[in-house]
Motif scaffolding. Structure first.
Motif, PDB file in Angstrom:
ATOM      1  N   ALA A 143       0.824  -1.206   0.000  1.00  0.00           N
ATOM      2  CA  ALA A 143       0.000   0.000   0.000  1.00  0.00           C
ATOM      3  C   ALA A 143       0.862   1.262   0.000  1.00  0.00           C
ATOM      4  O   ALA A 143       0.532   2.255  -0.645  1.00  0.00           O
ATOM      5  N   LEU A 144       1.977   1.212   0.717  1.00  0.00           N
ATOM      6  CA  LEU A 144       2.880   2.369   0.775  1.00  0.00           C
ATOM      7  C   LEU A 144       3.689   2.550  -0.504  1.00  0.00           C
ATOM      8  O   LEU A 144       3.950   3.673  -0.934  1.00  0.00           O
ATOM      9  N   TYR A 145       4.047   1.424  -1.123  1.00  0.00           N
ATOM     10  CA  TYR A 145       4.877   1.479  -2.332  1.00  0.00           C
ATOM     11  C   TYR A 145       4.229   0.644  -3.440  1.00  0.00           C
ATOM     12  O   TYR A 145       4.685  -0.467  -3.731  1.00  0.00           O
ATOM     13  N   ILE A 170      -2.972   8.339   3.868  1.00  0.00           N
ATOM     14  CA  ILE A 170      -3.971   7.623   3.060  1.00  0.00           C
ATOM     15  C   ILE A 170      -4.007   6.160   3.479  1.00  0.00           C
ATOM     16  O   ILE A 170      -5.081   5.563   3.647  1.00  0.00           O
ATOM     17  N   VAL A 171      -2.832   5.590   3.671  1.00  0.00           N
ATOM     18  CA  VAL A 171      -2.737   4.185   4.095  1.00  0.00           C
ATOM     19  C   VAL A 171      -3.311   4.015   5.494  1.00  0.00           C
ATOM     20  O   VAL A 171      -4.093   3.089   5.756  1.00  0.00           O
ATOM     21  N   VAL A 172      -2.933   4.915   6.411  1.00  0.00           N
ATOM     22  CA  VAL A 172      -3.453   4.850   7.785  1.00  0.00           C
ATOM     23  C   VAL A 172      -4.974   4.990   7.780  1.00  0.00           C
ATOM     24  O   VAL A 172      -5.687   4.263   8.495  1.00  0.00           O
ATOM     25  N   GLY A 173      -5.487   5.917   6.960  1.00  0.00           N
ATOM     26  CA  GLY A 173      -6.931   6.111   6.869  1.00  0.00           C
ATOM     27  C   GLY A 173      -7.632   4.865   6.356  1.00  0.00           C
ATOM     28  O   GLY A 173      -8.705   4.483   6.852  1.00  0.00           O
ATOM     29  N   GLY A 174      -7.031   4.212   5.353  1.00  0.00           N
ATOM     30  CA  GLY A 174      -7.605   2.979   4.817  1.00  0.00           C
ATOM     31  C   GLY A 174      -7.632   1.871   5.852  1.00  0.00           C
ATOM     32  O   GLY A 174      -8.616   1.121   5.959  1.00  0.00           O
ATOM     33  N   ILE A 175      -6.558   1.764   6.647  1.00  0.00           N
ATOM     34  CA  ILE A 175      -6.497   0.742   7.697  1.00  0.00           C
ATOM     35  C   ILE A 175      -7.560   1.007   8.757  1.00  0.00           C
ATOM     36  O   ILE A 175      -8.280   0.085   9.178  1.00  0.00           O
ATOM     37  N   ILE A 176      -7.672   2.266   9.185  1.00  0.00           N
ATOM     38  CA  ILE A 176      -8.674   2.628  10.195  1.00  0.00           C
ATOM     39  C   ILE A 176     -10.080   2.332   9.693  1.00  0.00           C
ATOM     40  O   ILE A 176     -10.920   1.781  10.418  1.00  0.00           O
ATOM     41  N   PRO A 217     -12.310  -9.644   3.376  1.00  0.00           N
ATOM     42  CA  PRO A 217     -11.010  -8.964   3.312  1.00  0.00           C
ATOM     43  C   PRO A 217      -9.878  -9.866   2.832  1.00  0.00           C
ATOM     44  O   PRO A 217      -8.937  -9.401   2.198  1.00  0.00           O
ATOM     45  N   GLU A 218      -9.980 -11.170   3.132  1.00  0.00           N
ATOM     46  CA  GLU A 218      -8.960 -12.099   2.655  1.00  0.00           C
ATOM     47  C   GLU A 218      -8.979 -12.146   1.127  1.00  0.00           C
ATOM     48  O   GLU A 218      -7.930 -12.153   0.475  1.00  0.00           O
ATOM     49  N   GLY A 219     -10.181 -12.188   0.562  1.00  0.00           N
ATOM     50  CA  GLY A 219     -10.290 -12.173  -0.893  1.00  0.00           C
ATOM     51  C   GLY A 219      -9.767 -10.888  -1.493  1.00  0.00           C
ATOM     52  O   GLY A 219      -9.129 -10.896  -2.557  1.00  0.00           O
ATOM     53  N   MET A 220     -10.004  -9.762  -0.820  1.00  0.00           N
ATOM     54  CA  MET A 220      -9.520  -8.477  -1.323  1.00  0.00           C
ATOM     55  C   MET A 220      -8.003  -8.458  -1.432  1.00  0.00           C
ATOM     56  O   MET A 220      -7.447  -7.884  -2.369  1.00  0.00           O
ATOM     57  N   THR A 221      -7.329  -9.103  -0.484  1.00  0.00           N
ATOM     58  CA  THR A 221      -5.870  -9.132  -0.540  1.00  0.00           C
ATOM     59  C   THR A 221      -5.384  -9.912  -1.765  1.00  0.00           C
ATOM     60  O   THR A 221      -4.383  -9.541  -2.388  1.00  0.00           O
ATOM     61  N   ILE A 222      -6.090 -10.982  -2.098  1.00  0.00           N
ATOM     62  CA  ILE A 222      -5.704 -11.767  -3.281  1.00  0.00           C
ATOM     63  C   ILE A 222      -5.917 -10.941  -4.549  1.00  0.00           C
ATOM     64  O   ILE A 222      -5.035 -10.847  -5.408  1.00  0.00           O
ATOM     65  N   GLY A 223      -7.110 -10.330  -4.678  1.00  0.00           N
ATOM     66  CA  GLY A 223      -7.403  -9.535  -5.863  1.00  0.00           C
ATOM     67  C   GLY A 223      -6.458  -8.367  -6.022  1.00  0.00           C
ATOM     68  O   GLY A 223      -5.955  -8.098  -7.131  1.00  0.00           O
ATOM     69  N   ALA A 224      -6.183  -7.653  -4.916  1.00  0.00           N
ATOM     70  CA  ALA A 224      -5.286  -6.506  -4.977  1.00  0.00           C
ATOM     71  C   ALA A 224      -3.860  -6.943  -5.303  1.00  0.00           C
ATOM     72  O   ALA A 224      -3.132  -6.238  -6.018  1.00  0.00           O
ATOM     73  N   LEU A 278      -5.496   1.989  -1.434  1.00  0.00           N
ATOM     74  CA  LEU A 278      -6.708   1.943  -0.618  1.00  0.00           C
ATOM     75  C   LEU A 278      -7.210   0.510  -0.458  1.00  0.00           C
ATOM     76  O   LEU A 278      -7.645   0.103   0.624  1.00  0.00           O
ATOM     77  N   SER A 279      -7.161  -0.258  -1.537  1.00  0.00           N
ATOM     78  CA  SER A 279      -7.613  -1.643  -1.492  1.00  0.00           C
ATOM     79  C   SER A 279      -6.761  -2.460  -0.525  1.00  0.00           C
ATOM     80  O   SER A 279      -7.284  -3.204   0.311  1.00  0.00           O
ATOM     81  N   LEU A 280      -5.444  -2.303  -0.617  1.00  0.00           N
ATOM     82  CA  LEU A 280      -4.533  -3.048   0.245  1.00  0.00           C
ATOM     83  C   LEU A 280      -4.631  -2.601   1.701  1.00  0.00           C
ATOM     84  O   LEU A 280      -4.607  -3.427   2.616  1.00  0.00           O
ATOM     85  N   SER A 281      -4.735  -1.286   1.928  1.00  0.00           N
ATOM     86  CA  SER A 281      -4.797  -0.785   3.304  1.00  0.00           C
ATOM     87  C   SER A 281      -6.124  -1.139   3.962  1.00  0.00           C
ATOM     88  O   SER A 281      -6.165  -1.476   5.150  1.00  0.00           O
ATOM     89  N   PHE A 282      -7.229  -1.073   3.211  1.00  0.00           N
ATOM     90  CA  PHE A 282      -8.524  -1.478   3.769  1.00  0.00           C
ATOM     91  C   PHE A 282      -8.505  -2.949   4.157  1.00  0.00           C
ATOM     92  O   PHE A 282      -8.949  -3.329   5.249  1.00  0.00           O
ATOM     93  N   ALA A 283      -7.988  -3.795   3.256  1.00  0.00           N
ATOM     94  CA  ALA A 283      -7.900  -5.225   3.550  1.00  0.00           C
ATOM     95  C   ALA A 283      -7.012  -5.468   4.769  1.00  0.00           C
ATOM     96  O   ALA A 283      -7.303  -6.343   5.595  1.00  0.00           O
ATOM     97  N   SER A 284      -5.931  -4.686   4.900  1.00  0.00           N
ATOM     98  CA  SER A 284      -5.040  -4.814   6.060  1.00  0.00           C
ATOM     99  C   SER A 284      -5.788  -4.521   7.348  1.00  0.00           C
ATOM    100  O   SER A 284      -5.698  -5.269   8.322  1.00  0.00           O
TER     101      SER A 284
END
Length: 290
Positions: free
Chosen positions: A60-62, A74-80, A154-161, A243-249
């Motif tokens: 998400a950061l890189y 942005i990453v912190v916001g997605g995680i929250i 969220p597990e599926g989102m990590t695969i797709g992202a 956003l996809s990766l941070s939300f899933a995180s």
């Protein structure tokens, strides 16, 4: 074969196949398998933490298709947002189901302390025992399915992202071991003890083993929906991927620390789950960077 179809197939194997295999193993266990399930859940939680800390947040950061670092806020916001959304949805499910269970009162732990409470199969079983109407049974089934889906989306989102990240960086996902494939393998492996945690209380509640295995396998289907969401959002661009990766995180962080680990510790009160968490984290780190 299109990339999205390939992602769906791989995710289905990890989601439906992983939980289904866990269901088969759970069906072979006796009802007093709390220790084994606890240690396996701890091990799986360690793997998930490795995925979050060493793969998703860094991704998400890189982002692979970006020449600059994503703004950390942005990453912190997605995680929250991921943490809060899963928490709120989980709270609503608990509020719906717990009021109908006599043993849930002010003295009851705020988190599940039995396998059947974790997925709300106790809620479904109560309506079955009472021989309630089909409507009430259907609603109770939806509640249980929703509780399980909160773990798998969220597990599926990590695969797709992860797959869209590979595509953006020019990786041919059909010809080499990509990060998306590795992510699907790790999550599929994690889904085995999760499948056990679903099948064991269903069978203990009186459901036949074949039906419990089928229900368990189908509980992995939301992983595919999550993969499609993660892929589509990540395809928007570097910000969408972050956003996809941070939300899933964030979603997985809540599932691990708010559900899986408290459950594992309550099931087997010992220091041993801690060591299985560490082993899981180290194995996840090795698989990610090998």
């Amino acid at each position: 074969m299109s990339t999205l179809v390939f992602v769906i197939i791989v995710t289905a194997i990890a989601g439906v196949g992983g939980t289904g295999l866990g269901g088969i193993i759970g069906a072979l266990f006796k009802k007093d398998s709390n220790k084994r399930v606890s240690l396996l859940l701890s091990f799986a939680a360690g793997i998930m933490l490795s995925i979050v800390c060493f793969e998703l947040i860094l991704g998400a950061l890189y982002p692979e298709n970006s020449s600059s670092q994503t703004n950390v806020f942005i990453v912190v916001g997605g995680i929250i947002f991921g943490v809060l959304l899963i928490y709120v949805l989980n709270y609503l499910i608990d509020k719906k189901s717990n009021i109908e269970l006599a043993h849930i009162d002010k003295n009851h732990p705020k988190t599940a302390d039995e396998l059947d409470e974790l997925i709300h199969s106790d809620h479904l079983q109560k309506h079955i025992n009472n021989k309630d109407s089909k409507t009430k049974l259907f609603v109770a089934g939806i509640v249980m399915a929703s509780a399980i889906a909160l773990h798998n989306l969220p597990e599926g989102m990590t695969i797709g992202a992860s797959f869209i990240s590979d595509v953006s960086s020019g990786v041919n996902i059909n010809t080499r071991l990509s990060s998306g494939i590795i992510m699907a393998f790790l999550i599929g492996f994690h889904n085995i003890p999760e499948g056990m945690s679903i099948a064991v209380p269903l069978i203990s509640g009186g459901m036949s083993k074949p039906k419990a295995i089928f229900v368990t396998a189908m509980s992995g289907a939301p992983t595919v929906i999550g993969a499609i969401l993660g892929y589509v959002i990540g395809d928007i661009g570097p910000i969408g991927l972050s956003l996809s990766l941070s939300f899933a995180s964030g979603a997985m962080i809540y599932v691990v620390f708010g559900e899986i680990l408290p459950q594992a510790i309550l099931m087997y009160k010992s220091k041993l789950p801690t060591f299985f968490i560490v082993i899981g984290m180290l194995l996840g780190l090795i698989i990610i960077y090998i």
